[in-house]
Design a protein around this motif. Structure first.
Motif, PDB file in Angstrom:
ATOM      1  N   ARG A  11       0.871  -1.178   0.000  1.00 54.84           N
ATOM      2  CA  ARG A  11       0.000   0.000   0.000  1.00 54.84           C
ATOM      3  C   ARG A  11       0.905   1.224   0.000  1.00 54.84           C
ATOM      4  NH1 ARG A  11      -4.755   1.961   4.211  1.00 54.84           N
ATOM      5  NH2 ARG A  11      -5.821   3.337   2.716  1.00 54.84           N
ATOM      6  N   ASN A  12       0.924   1.923  -1.116  1.00 53.41           N
ATOM      7  CA  ASN A  12       1.782   3.103  -1.286  1.00 53.41           C
ATOM      8  C   ASN A  12       3.252   2.784  -1.022  1.00 53.41           C
ATOM      9  OD1 ASN A  12      -0.390   4.775  -1.995  1.00 53.41           O
ATOM     10  ND2 ASN A  12      -0.838   5.242   0.148  1.00 53.41           N
ATOM     11  N   GLU A  13       3.760   1.816  -1.770  1.00 48.45           N
ATOM     12  CA  GLU A  13       5.147   1.370  -1.618  1.00 48.45           C
ATOM     13  C   GLU A  13       5.948   1.607  -2.894  1.00 48.45           C
ATOM     14  OE1 GLU A  13       6.376   0.664   1.089  1.00 48.45           O
ATOM     15  OE2 GLU A  13       4.963  -0.333   2.415  1.00 48.45           O
ATOM     16  N   ALA A  14       5.610   2.665  -3.647  1.00 43.87           N
ATOM     17  CA  ALA A  14       6.294   2.931  -4.910  1.00 43.87           C
ATOM     18  C   ALA A  14       7.780   3.184  -4.719  1.00 43.87           C
ATOM     19  CB  ALA A  14       5.644   4.124  -5.616  1.00 43.87           C
ATOM     20  N   GLN A  15       8.175   3.676  -3.575  1.00 44.68           N
ATOM     21  CA  GLN A  15       9.582   3.990  -3.332  1.00 44.68           C
ATOM     22  C   GLN A  15      10.438   2.749  -3.133  1.00 44.68           C
ATOM     23  OE1 GLN A  15      11.013   7.106  -3.462  1.00 44.68           O
ATOM     24  NE2 GLN A  15       9.002   7.724  -4.223  1.00 44.68           N
ATOM     25  N   VAL A  16       9.833   1.658  -2.691  1.00 44.30           N
ATOM     26  CA  VAL A  16      10.645   0.490  -2.317  1.00 44.30           C
ATOM     27  C   VAL A  16      10.339  -0.763  -3.127  1.00 44.30           C
ATOM     28  CG1 VAL A  16      11.063   1.308   0.034  1.00 44.30           C
ATOM     29  CG2 VAL A  16       9.024  -0.073  -0.445  1.00 44.30           C
ATOM     30  N   GLY A  39      -3.487  -2.840  -1.412  1.00 44.90           N
ATOM     31  CA  GLY A  39      -4.560  -2.492  -0.497  1.00 44.90           C
ATOM     32  C   GLY A  39      -5.051  -1.079  -0.655  1.00 44.90           C
ATOM     33  N   GLY A  40      -4.981  -0.523  -1.878  1.00 42.52           N
ATOM     34  CA  GLY A  40      -5.515   0.811  -2.126  1.00 42.52           C
ATOM     35  C   GLY A  40      -4.455   1.873  -2.300  1.00 42.52           C
ATOM     36  N   ASP A  54       3.486 -12.092 -11.586  1.00 45.59           N
ATOM     37  CA  ASP A  54       2.588 -13.021 -12.269  1.00 45.59           C
ATOM     38  C   ASP A  54       1.127 -12.696 -12.012  1.00 45.59           C
ATOM     39  OD1 ASP A  54       4.559 -15.132 -13.365  1.00 45.59           O
ATOM     40  OD2 ASP A  54       5.174 -14.874 -11.282  1.00 45.59           O
ATOM     41  N   GLN A  55       0.840 -12.147 -10.836  1.00 42.27           N
ATOM     42  CA  GLN A  55      -0.518 -11.744 -10.522  1.00 42.27           C
ATOM     43  C   GLN A  55      -0.476 -10.445  -9.729  1.00 42.27           C
ATOM     44  OE1 GLN A  55      -3.611 -14.672  -9.756  1.00 42.27           O
ATOM     45  NE2 GLN A  55      -2.031 -16.194  -9.335  1.00 42.27           N
ATOM     46  N   LEU A  56      -1.339  -9.498 -10.113  1.00 39.78           N
ATOM     47  CA  LEU A  56      -1.493  -8.238  -9.394  1.00 39.78           C
ATOM     48  C   LEU A  56      -2.947  -8.149  -8.967  1.00 39.78           C
ATOM     49  CD1 LEU A  56      -0.524  -5.448  -8.442  1.00 39.78           C
ATOM     50  CD2 LEU A  56      -0.994  -4.587 -10.747  1.00 39.78           C
ATOM     51  N   LEU A  57      -3.170  -8.185  -7.651  1.00 42.16           N
ATOM     52  CA  LEU A  57      -4.519  -8.223  -7.107  1.00 42.16           C
ATOM     53  C   LEU A  57      -4.841  -6.936  -6.365  1.00 42.16           C
ATOM     54  CD1 LEU A  57      -4.400 -11.793  -5.477  1.00 42.16           C
ATOM     55  CD2 LEU A  57      -4.965 -11.205  -7.844  1.00 42.16           C
ATOM     56  N   ARG A  58      -6.119  -6.636  -6.279  1.00 43.90           N
ATOM     57  CA  ARG A  58      -6.607  -5.559  -5.434  1.00 43.90           C
ATOM     58  C   ARG A  58      -7.387  -6.181  -4.284  1.00 43.90           C
ATOM     59  NH1 ARG A  58      -4.742  -3.661 -10.549  1.00 43.90           N
ATOM     60  NH2 ARG A  58      -4.468  -1.400 -10.410  1.00 43.90           N
ATOM     61  N   SER A  59      -7.231  -5.592  -3.112  1.00 43.59           N
ATOM     62  CA  SER A  59      -7.863  -6.133  -1.911  1.00 43.59           C
ATOM     63  C   SER A  59      -8.254  -4.986  -1.000  1.00 43.59           C
ATOM     64  CB  SER A  59      -6.891  -7.075  -1.189  1.00 43.59           C
ATOM     65  OG  SER A  59      -7.284  -7.325   0.144  1.00 43.59           O
ATOM     66  N   ALA A  60      -9.151  -5.254  -0.064  1.00 41.04           N
ATOM     67  CA  ALA A  60      -9.385  -4.303   1.014  1.00 41.04           C
ATOM     68  C   ALA A  60      -8.075  -4.127   1.774  1.00 41.04           C
ATOM     69  CB  ALA A  60     -10.478  -4.825   1.945  1.00 41.04           C
ATOM     70  N   PRO A  61      -7.808  -2.934   2.318  1.00 44.43           N
ATOM     71  CA  PRO A  61      -6.554  -2.723   3.045  1.00 44.43           C
ATOM     72  C   PRO A  61      -6.493  -3.532   4.335  1.00 44.43           C
ATOM     73  CG  PRO A  61      -8.008  -0.835   3.294  1.00 44.43           C
ATOM     74  CD  PRO A  61      -8.642  -1.723   2.271  1.00 44.43           C
ATOM     75  N   GLY A  70      -3.768 -13.063  -1.498  1.00 46.11           N
ATOM     76  CA  GLY A  70      -2.708 -13.603  -2.339  1.00 46.11           C
ATOM     77  C   GLY A  70      -2.593 -15.112  -2.217  1.00 46.11           C
ATOM     78  N   ALA A  71      -2.699 -15.604  -0.993  1.00 46.76           N
ATOM     79  CA  ALA A  71      -2.596 -17.053  -0.775  1.00 46.76           C
ATOM     80  C   ALA A  71      -3.732 -17.801  -1.466  1.00 46.76           C
ATOM     81  CB  ALA A  71      -2.598 -17.353   0.719  1.00 46.76           C
TER      82      ALA A  71
END
Length: 229
Positions: A11-16, A39-40, A54-61, A70-71
């Motif tokens: 969640r907002n991890e573009a820097q790392v 998570g948004g 391989d997979q990019l999912l959206r989820s509640a935070p 993911g699991a």
């Protein structure tokens, strides 16, 4: 079917995140499955992951919710939960692949904090010692577990904090964790922002309160405030 699915809640991890995906690129090329669960995010994290997982999912935070999401779609025999601000060396990946061939139920890595200075080395040493003595790992130690073992326990509890401790306590009943080196590098940003020893005391107090029965919801509010008051 891949042997290993790597699940990364973000969640907002573009820097790392790009650096972690760089670290894991060789593992993916060797057949591991990479799954990022957002998570948004609002900082472009998802765009940076496109084409690199391989997979990019959206989820509640919520880290537990995201890791369970993911699991649920992972295809690997083992699930490896890795935080976005982690760095993974080639030696650590090689060690993990070697140990998975021995078919342990679960395990984790030692960690090293990214910050320079003696204080961060001491904190890392304390985290690793505590984990070895108790058989309990925190999420930034890269917990890995068999798909079968994870499913048998119903995955992570849907709580806002301490989901990693809760899972480890249940796994520990069945087996002690495999403790791997070389260590993963985990970000020291929280210690740097909130104060080193203040954060150490806070984390130990939160753990103690959890073991004494304080609700994870209350502990999560205190964690976000950075205070027990």
């Amino acid at each position: 079917m891949p042997q290993l699915s790597v699940i990364i809640p973000v969640r907002n991890e573009a820097q790392v995140l790009p650096r972690l995906l760089d670290d894991l690129s060789a593992l993916r090329a060797a057949g591991a499955e990479l799954i990022v669960v957002d998570g948004g995010s609002s900082d472009g994290t998802c765009e940076l992951a496109l084409g690199r997982v391989d997979q990019l999912l959206r989820s509640a935070p919520g880290r537990a919710l995201q890791m369970n999401a993911g699991a649920a779609v992972a295809r690997g025999e083992y699930l490896w939960f890795v935080h976005a601000d982690t760095r993974v060396s080639a030696e650590s990946l090689s060690r993990l692949q070697s140990v998975l061939g021995e078919r342990p139920l679960w395990g984790r890595f030692d960690v090293r904090l990214s910050g320079g200075g003696l204080a961060f080395r001491v904190i890392g040493w304390m985290i690793n010692l505590r984990s070895r003595l108790t058989g309990i790992a925190s999420g930034d130690q890269g917990i890995f577990v068999t798909r079968q073992g994870f499913d048998a326990l119903g995955g992570y509890a849907s709580i806002p904090l301490m989901e990693d401790l809760q899972l480890c306590r249940r796994l520990r009943v069945q087996a002690r964790p495999r403790c791997l080196r070389p260590p993963l590098s985990t970000s020291s940003r929280r210690w740097e922002e909130k104060g080193i020893w203040r954060t150490v005391v806070l984390m130990w107090c939160l753990r103690l309160a959890y073991y004494c029965g304080v609700s994870p919801e209350k502990l999560a509010r205190q964690y976000r405030r950075g205070s027990l008051l």
